[in-house]
Design a protein around this motif. Sequence first.
Motif: not given
Length: 333
Positions: A60-65, A113-124
Amino acid sequence: MPSHRLLHPDLERLLTKAAANAPQWPSYQGVSQLVGETVDKRCRVYVDASLGPPAMQNAQDVLVDADRVMKFNDKTFGVVGGYVDVIVFALGGMTDGTGGADHMGCDFSTGAQIEVCASFGNSARCSGLFEAELSECSMNNQLCGLSTGEALSRWCAMVVSNNALSDFASAPTWFADGMPDFVDTVDPTDRNYDSIGCGMAYLSWLMGNEKLTLDKIAQLMVHLGDTCTLAMLALVPATAWADFQAAIAALPGGVTSDDPFGALGTPAPGPTPPPQPPPVPPAPGPGPAPAPQPTTSMNEKAALYLFAIAQAVGDEETKAELDDAVQEVHDTK
């Protein structure tokens, strides 16, 4: 061993439909859950929902940013990029961002098609990883896969995320390994931390000391293409390596980050300035000017004349007494 999970038929139909409509990712094989798309529909964001709320928050943070990141990327490369899909999941089994990011080709047709590693608690960190791959799409099949292109994409990620991926630093490795020269030559790989690190420190020097901007660097590199050496970007290409080496030697602490010359905005540490003599106190000046004495304006004097004349007439004073009253007003300062 194969899985034999029991599914309700309604859920099985939903999962089958989701899998059929999802993008074909470089490596992710799970169920892609669509989180949403940007207003301009240039970016759709997905998530591996099995990771729970922390991954959903990342997505959700990636979508907003995403709009900010894509506009930054457009400005940096001087072109409007294409449409992309992004998925947040445990790339490499990691959920702290250290799994990195991935995509296929280096344009918006084969690498969208881009894959991004999750970063719990640090969406930056997720935004930085997104930009790292997005920037390579904007290279339009130039530089991508080379040490020069990798350094450029990492610098783009560093700027857009405010250095949220500082643990990916490669310049200190290059420095510790004796600073091999990858300014005059291009390393045909994006996996060598010595050549990537040289590029990171060199771009920091170009921006911090030579005062070039990241967008000018990026657009020139793409224009020159795969044969572009880092030396070609300098104000004086022939002496670029020597000038860069001299600047490195002047750093009091050596290279400890990917931005040793403070191009991100924080000045790089410099030598301690010599002690300055104490300031000389100023000589005493003249004392304060005497306060001006109140004066009587012409209008005020005219009013006093009339008052004095009226009072003298009312009291039936003599002419001599009237003259004295007028003279008294005249002498008023």
